[in-house]
Motif scaffolding. Sequence first.
Motif, PDB file in Angstrom:
ATOM      1  N   TYR A  96       0.842  -1.196  -0.153  1.00 29.56           N
ATOM      2  CA  TYR A  96       0.004  -0.012  -0.048  1.00 29.56           C
ATOM      3  C   TYR A  96       0.931   1.459   0.087  1.00 29.56           C
ATOM      4  CZ  TYR A  96      -0.017   0.207   5.174  1.00 29.56           C
ATOM      5  OH  TYR A  96       0.373   0.562   6.367  1.00 29.56           O
ATOM      6  N   SER A  97       2.047   1.205   0.447  1.00 28.18           N
ATOM      7  CA  SER A  97       3.016   2.498   0.521  1.00 28.18           C
ATOM      8  C   SER A  97       3.493   2.656  -0.796  1.00 28.18           C
ATOM      9  CB  SER A  97       4.046   2.178   1.454  1.00 28.18           C
ATOM     10  OG  SER A  97       3.471   1.668   2.672  1.00 28.18           O
ATOM     11  N   LEU A  98       3.924   1.778  -1.482  1.00 29.44           N
ATOM     12  CA  LEU A  98       4.636   1.777  -2.723  1.00 29.44           C
ATOM     13  C   LEU A  98       3.832   2.117  -3.862  1.00 29.44           C
ATOM     14  CD1 LEU A  98       7.394  -0.926  -2.374  1.00 29.44           C
ATOM     15  CD2 LEU A  98       7.657   1.646  -1.872  1.00 29.44           C
ATOM     16  N   PHE A  99       2.612   1.855  -3.803  1.00 24.01           N
ATOM     17  CA  PHE A  99       1.420   2.388  -4.866  1.00 24.01           C
ATOM     18  C   PHE A  99       0.940   3.566  -4.351  1.00 24.01           C
ATOM     19  CE2 PHE A  99       1.655  -2.245  -6.308  1.00 24.01           C
ATOM     20  CZ  PHE A  99       2.285  -1.964  -7.391  1.00 24.01           C
ATOM     21  N   THR A 100       0.997   4.170  -3.151  1.00 21.28           N
ATOM     22  CA  THR A 100       0.402   5.479  -3.057  1.00 21.28           C
ATOM     23  C   THR A 100       1.369   6.568  -3.328  1.00 21.28           C
ATOM     24  OG1 THR A 100      -0.832   4.549  -0.915  1.00 21.28           O
ATOM     25  CG2 THR A 100      -0.430   7.080  -0.993  1.00 21.28           C
ATOM     26  N   MET A 101       2.695   6.511  -2.987  1.00 23.43           N
ATOM     27  CA  MET A 101       3.668   7.567  -3.434  1.00 23.43           C
ATOM     28  C   MET A 101       3.628   7.940  -4.981  1.00 23.43           C
ATOM     29  SD  MET A 101       7.637   7.526  -2.370  1.00 23.43           S
ATOM     30  CE  MET A 101       7.841   5.957  -3.088  1.00 23.43           C
ATOM     31  N   PRO A 102       3.342   7.095  -6.043  1.00 27.65           N
ATOM     32  CA  PRO A 102       3.639   7.520  -7.316  1.00 27.65           C
ATOM     33  C   PRO A 102       2.210   8.286  -7.425  1.00 27.65           C
ATOM     34  CG  PRO A 102       4.091   5.011  -7.045  1.00 27.65           C
ATOM     35  CD  PRO A 102       3.522   5.377  -5.718  1.00 27.65           C
ATOM     36  N   PHE A 105       2.440  12.046  -9.007  1.00 20.28           N
ATOM     37  CA  PHE A 105       2.960  12.278 -10.356  1.00 20.28           C
ATOM     38  C   PHE A 105       1.859  11.953 -11.306  1.00 20.28           C
ATOM     39  CE2 PHE A 105       6.673  10.714  -8.229  1.00 20.28           C
ATOM     40  CZ  PHE A 105       7.565  11.790  -8.521  1.00 20.28           C
ATOM     41  N   VAL A 106       0.559  11.414 -11.093  1.00 21.15           N
ATOM     42  CA  VAL A 106      -0.322  11.189 -11.945  1.00 21.15           C
ATOM     43  C   VAL A 106      -1.044  12.050 -12.565  1.00 21.15           C
ATOM     44  CG1 VAL A 106      -1.006   8.963 -10.674  1.00 21.15           C
ATOM     45  CG2 VAL A 106      -2.321  11.232 -10.150  1.00 21.15           C
ATOM     46  N   PRO A 107      -1.436  12.024 -14.035  1.00 15.32           N
ATOM     47  CA  PRO A 107      -1.928  13.442 -14.729  1.00 15.32           C
ATOM     48  C   PRO A 107      -3.465  13.429 -14.819  1.00 15.32           C
ATOM     49  CG  PRO A 107      -1.243  11.588 -16.357  1.00 15.32           C
ATOM     50  CD  PRO A 107      -0.799  11.042 -14.749  1.00 15.32           C
ATOM     51  N   ASN A 108      -3.993  12.309 -14.516  1.00  8.57           N
ATOM     52  CA  ASN A 108      -5.422  12.219 -14.886  1.00  8.57           C
ATOM     53  C   ASN A 108      -6.340  11.291 -13.967  1.00  8.57           C
ATOM     54  OD1 ASN A 108      -4.845   9.780 -16.026  1.00  8.57           O
ATOM     55  ND2 ASN A 108      -4.637  10.931 -17.875  1.00  8.57           N
ATOM     56  N   TYR A 109      -7.510  11.087 -14.075  1.00  6.11           N
ATOM     57  CA  TYR A 109      -8.361  10.343 -13.284  1.00  6.11           C
ATOM     58  C   TYR A 109      -8.274   9.042 -13.276  1.00  6.11           C
ATOM     59  CZ  TYR A 109     -12.785   8.094 -11.855  1.00  6.11           C
ATOM     60  OH  TYR A 109     -13.967   7.217 -11.457  1.00  6.11           O
ATOM     61  N   ALA A 110      -7.907   8.442 -14.709  1.00  2.00           N
ATOM     62  CA  ALA A 110      -7.594   7.022 -15.040  1.00  2.00           C
ATOM     63  C   ALA A 110      -6.641   6.555 -14.314  1.00  2.00           C
ATOM     64  CB  ALA A 110      -7.519   7.051 -16.542  1.00  2.00           C
ATOM     65  N   SER A 111      -5.117   7.205 -14.462  1.00  2.00           N
ATOM     66  CA  SER A 111      -4.093   6.608 -13.536  1.00  2.00           C
ATOM     67  C   SER A 111      -4.138   6.779 -12.460  1.00  2.00           C
ATOM     68  CB  SER A 111      -2.913   7.542 -14.317  1.00  2.00           C
ATOM     69  OG  SER A 111      -3.058   9.025 -13.992  1.00  2.00           O
ATOM     70  N   PHE A 112      -4.874   7.890 -11.650  1.00  3.03           N
ATOM     71  CA  PHE A 112      -5.195   7.804 -10.338  1.00  3.03           C
ATOM     72  C   PHE A 112      -5.692   6.615  -9.944  1.00  3.03           C
ATOM     73  CE2 PHE A 112      -7.804   8.571  -6.676  1.00  3.03           C
ATOM     74  CZ  PHE A 112      -7.220   9.412  -6.040  1.00  3.03           C
ATOM     75  N   LEU A 180       3.831  11.687   0.902  1.00  2.01           N
ATOM     76  CA  LEU A 180       4.099  11.344   2.151  1.00  2.01           C
ATOM     77  C   LEU A 180       3.605   9.934   2.574  1.00  2.01           C
ATOM     78  CD1 LEU A 180       3.142  14.621   4.117  1.00  2.01           C
ATOM     79  CD2 LEU A 180       5.484  13.576   3.780  1.00  2.01           C
ATOM     80  N   GLY A 181       2.620   9.443   1.526  1.00  2.00           N
ATOM     81  CA  GLY A 181       1.987   8.250   1.699  1.00  2.00           C
ATOM     82  C   GLY A 181       3.002   7.042   1.505  1.00  2.00           C
ATOM     83  N   GLY A 182       4.295   7.048   0.919  1.00  2.00           N
ATOM     84  CA  GLY A 182       5.223   6.311   0.519  1.00  2.00           C
ATOM     85  C   GLY A 182       6.094   5.644   1.882  1.00  2.00           C
ATOM     86  N   VAL A 183       5.862   6.541   2.924  1.00  2.00           N
ATOM     87  CA  VAL A 183       7.012   6.342   4.249  1.00  2.00           C
ATOM     88  C   VAL A 183       6.640   5.041   4.674  1.00  2.00           C
ATOM     89  CG1 VAL A 183       7.643   7.364   6.275  1.00  2.00           C
ATOM     90  CG2 VAL A 183       7.129   8.977   4.397  1.00  2.00           C
ATOM     91  N   PRO A 184       5.579   4.612   4.959  1.00  2.00           N
ATOM     92  CA  PRO A 184       5.124   3.385   5.893  1.00  2.00           C
ATOM     93  C   PRO A 184       5.886   2.236   5.084  1.00  2.00           C
ATOM     94  CG  PRO A 184       3.196   4.538   5.540  1.00  2.00           C
ATOM     95  CD  PRO A 184       4.198   5.203   4.595  1.00  2.00           C
ATOM     96  N   ALA A 185       6.478   2.295   3.931  1.00  2.00           N
ATOM     97  CA  ALA A 185       7.274   1.221   3.303  1.00  2.00           C
ATOM     98  C   ALA A 185       8.584   0.725   4.214  1.00  2.00           C
ATOM     99  CB  ALA A 185       7.748   1.437   2.052  1.00  2.00           C
TER     100      ALA A 185
END
Length: 446
Positions: A96-102, A105-112, A180-185
């Motif tokens: 959950y950490s490593l997929f929150t951090m990116p 950088f997301v550009p739109n609703y679909a990638s989010f 900041l959501g990537g810190v729990p990794a």
Amino acid sequence: MKKYFISEIIDQTGITKYTLGIFILVGLTLVFDGLDYMIVPFTMPQIGKAWALSPVQTGSLASWSLLGLGIGAIFAGMISDRIGRKRALGISCLVYSLFTMPIFFVPNYASFSILRVLAGVGLGACIPVAITMASEFAPAKNRGLLSAGILSFLMVGWAVAGLVAIYVVPTFGWRACYLLGGVPALYGIFLLLQSNESPFWLIAHGREREAIEIVQKIEISGKGKARELSPGSLLIPPPAPSVGAKAIFSSDYFKSTASFWLIYFFGGIIIYGVTAWLPTLLVGKGYGVVRSYSFAVTQSLFSIVGTMGTGFMADVIGRKKNMALGFFFCAVAIILLGLSTNQWQVLTCSVLVGIMMNYALSGLMPLMAETYRTEFRNTGIAWATAAGRAGAFCGPLIGGLAQQLGLGFTGVFAFFTIPAVICVLITVGLVTETKGRAIETSLSAN
């Protein structure tokens, strides 16, 4: 040579520093879990405005996480019952950490949406494993308190998410919250290297020597010394006739499984529908971002009272009665929130709703832990939480639909009283009491 069940030793020892250490260690994963999930509702207004989303699309920002939570819960139970609680917990934290951090950088609703589904897999896997671990280290007389109370850490994470949003969003924008959501990794790595496995899982998988070491640590922590235990000293329950999904749907467990799924489904609609939309609805009523978020943070903090209180009361009055009363008063609190007309009424009723909806659903945790056997306990708990995620996925969407239909502030909250009443009826009609049941011999009395 005298032989002992592990639960017998734990019951005789009671709550120890070691038990509390495990409780806190496991609980911290839920703090990070709550932070990484709840940051979405707290950034929904900004994301919806930035990408010109409709109310239903805005609500779905939280629902995509919940879809992942359901997937994660389904597989977490089987994986945890196979590879152990410790590994499953650490891996879920990393996911959950490593997929929150990116998302920064997301550009739109679909990638989010894609990243939130993937992060949700880890978020959903973490919760049932944490509940299982808390219950397996708890003595019977305190199991309600610890297995339900472990969810109080999730509420802390929800409150932390609100504080992060209050101080980060106005200055750095909504994207910084996800960075900041990537810190729990880092904590996930720590868990894999330093945490201990459940002795119940160890003995069920033929690793008695390791189970003895854990049990003796618990005794030393509580009494200053441990009884002599050698290989063969721990009693191993007879193997279950079936495990996994086949076991939880067997004739012995079907009624309990069905009732748990239904309660978790409707409870998920309540909790995730209310928490996902409360900040946005309050902003819409003119309370402003900081004030609205402060109300939501206060609700999350007082939710801790609900999760701890339900565990205590479940040990006093029984699991079934406690949960039925919880959902009844949850419905009352939601009605009062919908009828609130000024900021003090909103604040007071938000707190009451936070307490009661978490009191009600957390009351299910000791019931599940005491119903299923060790060989498939986490599968049973995880699949029930997956059913809850289905309800949780629907909650934010239904809230958005209610707004598009023009029901308004009062109408949206009035809707969420319906699933609360349904849960009361299911609890009274289908649930079997489990208070005081030995955890090795957990069998559903259908």
